[in-house]
Enzyme design. Structure first.
Site, PDB file in Angstrom:
ATOM      1  CG  ASP A  96     -10.933  -1.377   4.573  1.00 28.17           C
ATOM      2  OD1 ASP A  96     -11.438  -1.778   5.648  1.00 28.17           O
ATOM      3  OD2 ASP A  96      -9.804  -0.752   4.437  1.00 28.17           O
ATOM      4  CD  GLU A 105      -8.952  -1.139   0.234  1.00 24.35           C
ATOM      5  OE1 GLU A 105      -8.128  -1.236  -0.519  1.00 24.35           O
ATOM      6  OE2 GLU A 105      -9.048  -1.285   1.708  1.00 24.35           O
ATOM      7  CB  SER A 125      -0.921   0.010   1.245  1.00 26.92           C
ATOM      8  OG  SER A 125      -1.518   1.184   1.377  1.00 26.92           O
ATOM      9  CE  LYS A 180      -4.869  -0.038   0.242  1.00 24.25           C
ATOM     10  NZ  LYS A 180      -5.518  -0.927   1.204  1.00 24.25           N
ATOM     11  CG  LEU A 181      -1.222   3.944  -6.638  1.00 25.65           C
ATOM     12  CD1 LEU A 181      -1.378   4.942  -8.086  1.00 25.65           C
ATOM     13  CD2 LEU A 181       0.221   4.057  -6.005  1.00 25.65           C
ATOM     14  CE  LYS A 182      -4.081   3.468   2.266  1.00 27.50           C
ATOM     15  NZ  LYS A 182      -5.619   2.946   2.697  1.00 27.50           N
ATOM     16  CG  ASP A 190      -7.828   2.210   0.528  1.00 31.58           C
ATOM     17  OD1 ASP A 190      -9.219   2.545   0.559  1.00 31.58           O
ATOM     18  OD2 ASP A 190      -7.604   1.660   1.579  1.00 31.58           O
ATOM     19  CE  LYS A 225      -7.733  -2.828   6.391  1.00 31.40           C
ATOM     20  NZ  LYS A 225      -8.022  -1.089   6.561  1.00 31.40           N
ATOM     21  N   GLY A 280      -4.605  -4.695   6.018  1.00 31.93           N
ATOM     22  CA  GLY A 280      -3.806  -4.387   6.934  1.00 31.93           C
ATOM     23  C   GLY A 280      -3.886  -3.239   7.908  1.00 31.93           C
ATOM     24  CG  ASN A 296      -8.474   4.731   3.823  1.00 32.73           C
ATOM     25  OD1 ASN A 296      -7.327   4.758   3.286  1.00 32.73           O
ATOM     26  ND2 ASN A 296      -8.916   3.732   4.329  1.00 32.73           N
TER      27      ASN A 296
HETATM   28  O1  SMG Z   1      -0.721  -2.633   6.819  1.00 31.11           O
HETATM   29  O2  SMG Z   1       0.135  -2.250   4.855  1.00 31.11           O
HETATM   30  C1  SMG Z   1      -0.955  -2.183   5.976  1.00 31.11           C
HETATM   31  C2  SMG Z   1      -1.715  -1.027   5.527  1.00 31.11           C
HETATM   32  C3  SMG Z   1      -2.548  -1.091   4.537  1.00 31.11           C
HETATM   33  O3  SMG Z   1      -3.508   0.788   3.322  1.00 31.11           O
HETATM   34  C4  SMG Z   1      -3.298  -0.107   4.341  1.00 31.11           C
HETATM   35  N1  SMG Z   1      -4.362   0.072   5.314  1.00 31.11           N
HETATM   36  O4  SMG Z   1      -7.802   1.329   4.469  1.00 31.11           O
HETATM   37  O5  SMG Z   1      -6.657  -0.325   3.882  1.00 31.11           O
HETATM   38  C5  SMG Z   1      -6.523   0.502   4.630  1.00 31.11           C
HETATM   39  C6  SMG Z   1      -5.386   1.083   5.226  1.00 31.11           C
HETATM   40  C7  SMG Z   1      -5.773   1.666   6.595  1.00 31.11           C
HETATM   41  C8  SMG Z   1      -4.562   2.401   7.175  1.00 31.11           C
HETATM   42  S1  SMG Z   1      -5.061   2.992   8.730  1.00 31.11           S
HETATM   43  C9  SMG Z   1      -3.513   4.065   8.957  1.00 31.11           C
HETATM   44 MG    MG Z   2      -8.467   0.364   3.052  1.00 32.33          MG
END
Ligand code: SMG
Ligand code: MG
Length: 369
Positions: free
Chosen positions: A240, A215, A136, A162-164, A190, A264, A292, A192
């Site tokens: 998610d 996502e 990520s 995966k790109l935020k 993703d 998760k 994760g 969020n």
């Molecule tokens: O554990 O590599 C990891 C994090 C992967 O992007 C990731 N998690 O929404 O999926 C998600 C985010 C939540 C991160 S909360 C700081």
């Molecule tokens: Mg996510």
């Protein structure tokens, strides 16, 4: 088994570089572990909550309070009748707090499985000995910086990127990665929850990049919005934050609001509920993958066992320890040909390293029966 005490440990673990999402930027990863002490042995788990209620409504101090005030008294009260499987039914009366429930259920499952000599993977019915690893990639200050990180992860062998994303860091970022690295790399995004129902045309522009999935584009409560979006765009919609139970997953699937699920364990209250979501998804031919929460080795080990179940057909955010940490708190998980080995030793299969805990722990609280 009988629960004698639970130690709640807070650790501050520096990240190699800041991890920025649409809701926060983290440099110092604050972690809470649950260490269960039972009459048959000890077990360990990592709480998935963040320091602040930004990913979900849960947060560290709140999770610790609900464990101390409600969860642990109930579990102490079970006496010798306690099993990991009894945790969810015992706490059924309690609304929410799934990350706190996950932490104690997992620590007890670890103790129970260490005692019986069973690994998490065999308990869950996992079939793979290693799992493909995705990574990520956080939101960056510039496109060149993003391309530098992606190039580095690809050279390490990660099999999926995966790109935020967030409004203002979406189309151009994805386009730059496609232009630089081509169409063959498995790529997903993703958000969020950063978008709204007014953004459908913007999100539809991402269709041109042949993404594996998008996502959690919309608010976690907006199941109908995700259904409308899934009908409007070609990119598969993955949920998610919205999916917190197997029943909820079944509903979202039936409504057509979800085409792929990120499982998760912390978000859904533990590995037992995760297994149920996996089973529901498999029954409906919905692919799943393991998400994760930047877990240290303690949380990562159990996630790898889950990711080895047969329905996990897409690479997870189960990266190597070195993705986030200079020093992990267990024997580090390493990437080999884009894969990570699933632990085989009893329980979660790894142990915390006491000297490293001492280095990062900021508080330890022992709660006795
Ligand atoms: O554990 O590599 C990891 C994090 C992967 O992007 C990731 N998690 O929404 O999926 C998600 C985010 C939540 C991160 S909360 C700081
Ligand atoms: Mg996510």
């Amino acid at each position: 088994m009988k629960l004698e005490a639970v130690e709640l440990i807070r650790l501050n673990v520096p990240l190699k570089s800041a991890f920025r999402t649409s809701f926060s930027s983290v440099n110092l990863h604050q972690v809470v572990w649950a260490h269960a002490i039972t009459d048959v042995g000890e077990g360990w788990a990592e709480c998935g909550a963040n320091e602040r209620p930004d990913y979900s409504s849960e947060y560290h101090t709140g999770a610790m309070a609900v464990l101390r005030e409600f969860i642990l008294p109930d579990l102490f009260g079970l006496g010798a009748d306690l099993t990991a499987e009894a945790v969810a039914p015992t706490l059924h009366w309690m609304k929410g707090h799934r990350m706190a429930k996950h932490a104690i259920e997992t620590a007890l499952l670890d103790a129970q499985l260490r005692h019986s000599g069973t690994s998490f993977a065999s308990y869950l019915g996992s079939t793979k000995t290693e799992v493909p690893s995705g990574v990520s990639v956080g939101i960056m200050d510039s496109i060149p910086e993003l391309l530098g990180f992606v190039a580095d992860y690809l050279s390490q062998g990660y099999v999926r990127i995966k790109l935020k994303i967030e409004p203002g860091w979406d189309y151009e970022a994805v386009k730059a990665v496609r232009d630089e690295f081509g169409w063959d790399i498995p790529l997903q995004v993703d958000a969020n929850t950063a978008y709204t129902r007014h953004d459908f045309d913007l999100l539809k522009r991402l269709d041109e990049f042949n993404l594996l999935l998008i996502e959690q584009p919309l608010n976690e409560e907006d199941i109908l919005g995700h259904k409308k979006l899934a009908d409007y765009i070609e990119t598969p919609v993955c949920l998610d934050e919205s999916i917190v139970s197997a029943d909820g997953a079944a509903d979202a699937i039936e409504l057509g609001a979800v085409e792929i699920i990120n499982i998760k364990p912390s978000r859904v209250g533990g590995y037992l509920e995760s297994k149920k979501i996996h089973d529901v998804a498999v029954a409906h031919s919905i692919p799943v993958w393991c998400g994760g929460m930047l877990e240290t080795g303690i949380g990562r080990a159990a996630n790898l066992a889950l990711a080895a179940m047969p329905g996990f057909t897409l690479p997870g955010d189960t990266s190597a320890s070195s993705r986030y940490f200079e020093t992990d708190l267990t024997t580090p998980f390493v990437l080999e040909n884009g894969h990570i080995k699933v632990p085989t030793a009893p329980g979660i299969g790894v142990d915390p390293i006491p000297e490293i805990i001492d280095r990062f722990a900021v508080s330890r609280e022992l709660i006795k029966r």
